[in-house]
Motif scaffolding. Structure first.
Motif, short mmCIF file in Angstrom:
data_model
loop_
_atom_site.label_atom_id
_atom_site.label_comp_id
_atom_site.label_asym_id
_atom_site.label_seq_id
_atom_site.Cartn_x
_atom_site.Cartn_y
_atom_site.Cartn_z
N ARG A 284 0.93 -1.71 0.09
CA ARG A 284 0.00 0.04 -0.02
C ARG A 284 0.98 1.14 0.30
N THR A 285 2.06 1.14 0.22
CA THR A 285 3.08 2.66 0.15
C THR A 285 3.36 2.32 -1.53
N PRO A 286 2.83 3.89 -1.71
CA PRO A 286 3.21 3.62 -2.77
C PRO A 286 5.54 4.27 -3.66
N ILE A 287 5.97 3.93 -3.87
CA ILE A 287 7.36 3.70 -4.27
C ILE A 287 7.53 4.13 -5.69
N ALA A 288 7.74 5.75 -5.48
CA ALA A 288 8.43 6.15 -7.01
C ALA A 288 10.11 5.30 -7.22
N PRO A 289 10.43 4.56 -8.70
CA PRO A 289 11.61 4.23 -9.29
C PRO A 289 12.14 5.12 -9.78
N GLU A 290 12.96 5.63 -8.34
CA GLU A 290 13.82 6.95 -8.69
C GLU A 290 14.71 6.55 -9.33
N PRO A 291 15.92 6.77 -9.81
CA PRO A 291 17.48 6.00 -10.29
C PRO A 291 18.32 5.60 -9.44
N GLU A 292 18.12 6.42 -8.32
CA GLU A 292 18.30 5.09 -7.43
C GLU A 292 17.51 5.26 -5.92
N ASP A 293 17.94 3.61 -5.04
CA ASP A 293 17.05 3.97 -3.88
C ASP A 293 17.28 4.78 -2.79
N PHE A 294 16.42 5.66 -2.56
CA PHE A 294 16.77 6.24 -1.53
C PHE A 294 16.22 5.82 -0.65
N LEU A 295 15.60 5.11 -0.27
CA LEU A 295 15.03 3.92 0.98
C LEU A 295 15.78 3.42 2.31
N VAL A 296 17.44 3.13 1.22
CA VAL A 296 18.18 2.25 1.35
C VAL A 296 18.40 2.93 3.04
N ILE A 297 19.19 2.41 3.76
CA ILE A 297 19.42 3.23 5.37
C ILE A 297 21.27 2.32 4.60
N GLU A 298 21.68 3.70 4.34
CA GLU A 298 23.06 3.79 4.01
C GLU A 298 24.07 4.00 5.77
N ARG A 299 23.68 5.45 5.96
CA ARG A 299 24.31 5.40 6.96
C ARG A 299 23.51 5.23 8.35
N VAL A 300 24.21 4.78 8.85
CA VAL A 300 23.72 3.95 10.58
C VAL A 300 22.93 4.77 11.66
N PRO A 301 22.03 5.94 11.72
CA PRO A 301 21.44 6.76 12.82
C PRO A 301 22.05 6.63 14.35
N ASP A 302 21.90 7.63 14.59
CA ASP A 302 22.34 7.86 15.70
C ASP A 302 20.68 7.18 16.70
N LEU A 303 20.08 8.67 16.11
CA LEU A 303 18.58 7.71 16.92
C LEU A 303 17.35 8.40 15.15
N PHE A 304 16.99 7.39 15.55
CA PHE A 304 15.84 7.37 14.23
C PHE A 304 14.24 7.61 14.44
N HIS A 305 14.11 8.68 13.80
CA HIS A 305 12.23 9.50 14.12
C HIS A 305 11.43 9.32 13.50
N GLY A 306 10.25 8.91 13.74
CA GLY A 306 9.25 8.27 12.66
C GLY A 306 7.79 9.00 13.31
N GLY A 307 6.60 8.59 12.84
CA GLY A 307 5.58 8.83 12.73
C GLY A 307 4.29 7.93 12.57
N HIS A 308 3.64 8.78 11.75
CA HIS A 308 2.75 7.57 11.01
C HIS A 308 1.32 7.20 11.16
N ILE A 309 1.30 6.46 12.86
CA ILE A 309 0.36 5.70 13.45
C ILE A 309 -0.22 6.27 14.63
N HIS A 310 0.63 7.62 15.16
CA HIS A 310 -0.47 8.37 16.25
C HIS A 310 -0.12 7.21 17.11
N ILE A 311 1.24 6.81 18.62
CA ILE A 311 1.93 6.26 19.31
C ILE A 311 2.42 6.42 19.45
N ASN A 312 2.74 7.21 20.27
CA ASN A 312 4.32 7.37 20.90
C ASN A 312 5.01 6.00 22.15
#
Length: 557
Positions: free
Chosen positions: A475-503
């Motif tokens: 159900r998540t639409p993905i645009a076929p960009e020449p590069e896949d920008f959804l790959v997590i290449e850099r490992v973060p210190d903090l990963f922040h998300g949302g969408h489902i309204h639950i802390n």
């Protein structure tokens, strides 16, 4: 692709629309693609949903070429799929210019056609303040230190052609393969093409999972492919290895994994070990050298009838040192960064009958109201905003930053940084990955045992796969960009998300994971599923110690 077809597609893309594969078929079949595109733009000038499908263009092409009305929806390369039932097709080979069946783009629509807002749940208590008193110095000589370390670079020429999809998946494969390159637990690595020249022996393969099967009598079967060969291989899991079966159940389709096993024949491997790209277990912990605080928010939903203005107003007071007890006021003064992980407004026309749910039905006015709140935040507080599925950007990920055409007032503020979804920033040496997390429901539906009430567990699956939204036909639409920008290449210190309204808050291999709540009341959809959102709750992190503070901005009723 002929020049008329290219021009027709460009007209629609320039107008802000995203084309489903079956819409491309209609344009390809007609003798007047430009005329069909112009007819669509004239007929649906006020269309608020920005994805064009087969039915939309058939309505416009019928007067021009009646025979098109008889054409059933087909995949992008309809010559390959001729005579096959479209709805039953699944992607077969994504890494070759071969029999690839591109699925329909789909709109994330977690809301029913009508919504009634339920009362706020009676589950609020006092705020939890963990910052130590000795860290509450007031930051008398504070200087902002923020850097954009990564953001997508969008293509201006991508038209959604079959070659764009192949390039997209190949880029995903090679990016994640490079993550595996330094792994010591992968030996005898060979491309799939070379298996044909090998006899029975131990091998390792890196491949994209295109299918999973789990027979009722036990065991499992993974279908893997790589760019070296036009046909996939079968990777067999013996029913005598239940721990491997369980691990395979938790692998998402279209993820790139490594396997160690024994070559049965040139197209079949018996799996002994499944290796995920994952993040390092001994990640270096980056910390700020001063006790500066960051507030993490998402899903404000300005313009919704369910928007809880008192909670957001209390948050603004907190940043000005005017809310809560003396300790909370001191933490507020030291909160110098505010991160919004999408859906700052409720949008217009996001789902059917949306307008009846709105208190503000103009998208620019929604962003202007949001900007009016931001103007009340102290000017030395840096505000970072990414879009979500309700914001006025394309629904396909990665999403570009919110346009100045719709949020001029917000973007005129000197302390606002406007970024795409996803993006990665660094504050005082601490890296934060921001992603709206639209893919959360897809991953929950794909992996047994996950729960929408525990979003951190789902975000851990993203880190393990090193991808934010790997499942293509979801159900998540993905645009076929020449590069896949959804790959997590850099490992973060903090990963922040949302969408489902639950802390939610957690840690995985040294990465602190935060999913923000909301400033919107519980919806009837959430109530029907017994989902209690956490409106008015905000996580505030001390970047020096990583001690979290939980603000509860509404009274305990």
């Amino acid at each position: 692709m002929n020049s008329k077809l290219r021009k027709a597609i460009k007209l629609l893309l320039d107008a802000g629309y995203v084309l489903k594969p079956d819409a491309l078929d209609v344009l390809a079949e007609t003798s007047d693609a430009v005329g069909v595109a112009m007819a669509f733009l004239n007929k649906f000038a006020n269309k608020k949903q920005k994805i064009i499908g087969y039915d939309d263009l058939i309505k416009c092409s019928h007067p021009i070429q009646p025979s098109l009305a008889k054409i059933p929806p087909k995949s992008i390369d309809h010559r390959i799929t001729e005579g096959m039932q479209y709805d039953s097709l699944r992607p077969y080979h994504k890494l070759q210019n071969g029999p690839f069946f591109a699925p329909n783009a789909k709109i994330v629509n977690q809301q029913p056609q009508t919504r009634k807002y339920a009362p706020i749940a009676n589950n609020y208590g006092n705020s939890i303040l963990r910052t130590m008193d000795e860290d509450l110095t007031g930051l008398p000589s504070f200087e902002p230190d923020v850097e954009i370390v990564w953001q997508p670079k969008f293509s201006a020429t991508n038209l959604g052609h079959i070659n764009d999809f192949v390039q997209y998946f190949n880029n995903r494969y090679h990016k994640i393969k490079s993550i595996f390159s330094n792994r010591s637990d992968i030996s005898h690595l060979v491309p799939i093409k070379e298996l044909a020249n090998m006899r029975e022996e131990s091998v390792s393969v890196i491949g994209m999972v295109t299918d999973k099967q789990f027979p009722s009598n036990g065991g499992g079967l993974l279908t893997l492919e790589d760019p070296s060969f036009e046909y996939p291989i079968q990777a067999v899991i013996s029913k005598s290895k239940p721990e491997l079966v369980e691990q395979a159940l938790h692998i998402m389709n279209d993820s790139v994994i490594a396997i160690n096993g024994y070559l049965i024949d040139h197209m079949t491997i018996s799996i002994n070990e499944i290796i995920l790209p994952d993040i390092p277990k001994m990640k270096k912990l980056n910390r700020a050298d001063l006790p500066v605080h960051v507030a993490f928010l998402s899903d404000i939903h300005i313009g919704s009838k369910g928007f809880i203005s008192p909670a957001f107003e209390n948050f603004i007071k907190f940043l000005n040192g005017e809310f809560g007890n003396s300790k909370m006021k001191k933490i507020g003064i030291q909160t110098k960064y505010v991160l919004f992980a999408g859906d700052v407004v409720d949008g217009v026309g996001v789902y059917p009958n949306h307008e009846s749910e709105l208190s503000i039905d103009d998208i620019r006015e929604q962003y202007d109201v949001f900007a009016s709140y931001l103007e009340l935040i102290p000017p030395d507080v840096t505000i970072i905003v990414i879009p979500g599925n309700h914001d006025h950007v394309r629904p396909a990920e990665p999403q570009p930053a919110i346009s100045p055409d719709h949020a001029k007032k917000m973007l005129s503020l000197d302390n606002v940084i406007n970024l795409p979804n996803p993006s990665q920033v660094q504050m005082h040496g601490v890296e934060t990955l921001l992603y709206h997390c639209t893919s959360l429901p897809d991953i929950i539906n794909h992996i047994p045992g996950l729960n929408i009430k525990k979003p951190v567990e789902v975000m851990i699956k993203m880190l393990q796969a090193r991808h934010l939204a790997p499942i293509w036909d979801s159900r998540t639409p993905i645009a076929p960009e020449p590069e896949d920008f959804l790959v997590i290449e850099r490992v973060p210190d903090l990963f922040h998300g949302g969408h489902i309204h639950i802390n939610d808050l957690g840690n995985y291999n040294g990465v602190t994971i935060l999913n923000s709540g909301t400033m919107q009341a519980q919806t009837s959809y959430q109530k029907a599923l017994n989902i209690l959102p956490t409106p008015g709750e905000v996580l505030v992190m001390n970047l020096k110690t990583f001690q979290p503070n939980l603000l509860r901005l509404l009274p305990n009723t």
